[in-house]
Write a protein that holds these residues in place. Structure first.
Motif, PDB file in Angstrom:
ATOM      1  N   UNK A  69       0.831  -1.205   0.000  1.00 12.99           N
ATOM      2  CA  UNK A  69       0.000   0.000   0.000  1.00 12.99           C
ATOM      3  C   UNK A  69       0.872   1.264   0.000  1.00 12.99           C
ATOM      4  N   UNK A  70       1.837   1.292   0.902  1.00  7.82           N
ATOM      5  CA  UNK A  70       2.723   2.455   0.971  1.00  7.82           C
ATOM      6  C   UNK A  70       3.448   2.660  -0.354  1.00  7.82           C
ATOM      7  N   UNK A  71       3.994   1.573  -0.855  1.00  5.70           N
ATOM      8  CA  UNK A  71       4.766   1.662  -2.091  1.00  5.70           C
ATOM      9  C   UNK A  71       3.935   2.220  -3.235  1.00  5.70           C
ATOM     10  N   UNK A  72       2.718   1.661  -3.367  1.00  2.33           N
ATOM     11  CA  UNK A  72       1.848   2.127  -4.445  1.00  2.33           C
ATOM     12  C   UNK A  72       1.570   3.609  -4.287  1.00  2.33           C
ATOM     13  N   UNK A  73       1.284   4.021  -3.043  1.00  2.00           N
ATOM     14  CA  UNK A  73       1.014   5.428  -2.787  1.00  2.00           C
ATOM     15  C   UNK A  73       2.196   6.291  -3.225  1.00  2.00           C
TER      16      UNK A  73
END
Lengths: 272, 188
Positions: free
Chosen positions: A214-218
């Protein structure tokens, strides 16, 4: 002359059959007869060593106890994907998810750029390279059911990462390309997004070694949106020039090296 | 004790289709031996025989519900077994002894009069007729009629061009017909 009724493969005949001592015609006669004669099939059991048969049975048991691979993966195995890879892919039930995400985001991409012709370049440049990123992100759901596998499988972490990425991209890339080709006015960009898309995906894989999906995609999506925003009105300039394509290739290569370094480092388990 | 132990093959196979592993074992006990013996007549490679046998029963396990109840379960299983063996031959030089052949019962062969005769090969007249065929023709007859392969599959097994197999099969059938008509009045 013998008739077809009442003729059976007697013990002597089976013995000679098993030893390969029958002539061609008699052997054919036995072959033709036993498919339909339970009695003769039963008699055959005396001429086969039971020990190897039990081994075969044990192997059959192992196979039948195993869950079957999904249809698509069976097809891939048939055309050459090593079975152990298919098992890893099949192990992530989340495989449909990246595919669904890929389909959905490609469609969104098509709708936005198709219905808003005025902004279509900008939307396409913004969204197309993110389709594979989202698909890969979905393959790396934060509640990763594969996490356990990483520590137990013989696959390297990089191997699994690339395998799942490939599975996600197999849906994302063709779809987005089709969108680029079908939506009027996007033809010139239909392939230009590929290198940026690859670049973002590899960058994402590198970041995934630190952060969850999730963080990475963000981070990746926000970063890309900023880049598109800064470029301003003529968004296609961001991806559709030789100079920019060159830069993306360079960044991709650098990120790929970094990825290898990261996954090879001892901090990660199962490095290759 | 599993009830399937006394059932007919078709009944046992139905139980297998419903996921009954004990039923699969019953089928294995009934069929593994003769299939093994027969596969060994098609290849001298014992490992291929074991692998094909294993794949056969795995395939039976997965496809039991596809058996449509026509024909003999034994023939159906042999059709699977010979194709599993054939699959393993792919890309290899075939380690097949003289009597090279295969059967498929997965698709039950449509038998013509002379085919039926051959399947009843157990005796004199047909035996004599078959003996009169040249070895090349016999091999093709065996692969197609006795083992039930399509001409295309037979070609792969025998490592021959498809056309050759078809023409040899035609020649063999017409020779057989000529020999058998005077004896038994077969044919029209």
């Amino acid at each position: 002359m013998m008739t077809s009724t009442g003729w059976h493969v007697g013990p002597k005949l089976w013995a000679r059959y098993a030893a390969g001592g029958l002539d061609y015609v008699t052997e054919s006669a036995v072959d033709a007869h036993v498919v339909g004669c339970a009695e003769c099939r039963q008699a055959a059991r005396s001429y086969v060593d039971p020990a190897p048969l039990e081994q075969v049975w044990a192997a059959v048991g192992t196979e039948t106890a195993r869950p079957r691979l999904p249809f698509v993966l069976r097809g891939l195995v048939r055309i050459g994907l090593p079975e152990r890879h298919a098992v890893v892919l099949g192990g992530s039930s989340g495989l449909h998810r990246p595919w669904v995400v890929a389909v959905a985001s490609a469609l969104l991409c098509a709708l936005l750029s198709g219905f808003l012709p005025e902004y279509q370049d900008r939307f396409f440049v913004l969204l197309a390279p993110l389709v594979p990123v989202l698909a890969v992100a979905a393959a790396y759901d934060a509640t990763d059911p594969m996490r356990e596998l990483f520590t137990t499988t013989a696959h390297s972490k990089l191997g699994i990462a690339l395998l799942r990425t490939a599975a996600a991209l197999s849906a994302a890339v063709p779809l987005t390309t089709v969108v680029g080709l079908l939506v009027p006015g996007l033809e010139s960009l239909a392939f230009a997004w590929l290198v940026p898309g690859l670049c973002l995906t590899v960058t994402m894989l590198v970041l995934l070694t630190w952060w969850d999906a999730a963080t990475t995609t963000g981070v990746v999506a926000t970063g890309w949106a900023c880049a598109v925003g800064i470029t301003g009105r003529d968004a296609s300039a961001l991806i559709d020039t030789a100079r920019m394509q060159g830069i993306f290739v360079a960044v991709t290569l650098a990120m790929a090296c970094l990825l290898v370094l990261r996954t090879a480092s001892t901090r990660l388990r199962g490095g290759f | 004790m599993s009830t399937s132990e006394d059932g007919t093959d078709a009944e046992v196979l139905r139980a297998v289709g419903e996921g009954d592993e004990a039923a699969l074992r019953v089928l294995f006990d009934r069929h593994a031996a003769w299939i093994t013996l027969r596969l060994r007549r098609r290849t001298t490679n014992e490992e291929l025989v074991s692998d094909a046998l294993q794949d056969t029963f795995v395939a039976v396990w997965r496809n039991a519900s596809r058996f449509r109840g026509e024909g003999d379960v034994g023939a159906w299983m042999w059709g699977i077994a010979i194709r599993q063996l054939l699959q393993r031959f792919r890309g290899k030089r075939l380690p097949v002894p003289v009597g090279a052949e295969l059967i498929s019962a997965t698709a039950q062969v449509v038998q013509s009069a002379e085919d039926e005769l051959l399947v009843a090969v157990e005796h004199g007249d047909v035996g004599t007729a078959m003996r009169s065929l040249s070895p090349e023709l016999r091999t093709v007859i065996k692969a197609t009629v006795i083992d039930g392969l399509t001409t295309r599959e037979a070609a792969r097994l025998l490592d021959l061009p498809h056309g050759t197999v078809k023409s040899r099969l035609r020649a063999a059938k017409s020779q057989l017909r000529e020999q058998l008509i005077p004896i038994q009045g077969w044919g029209r």
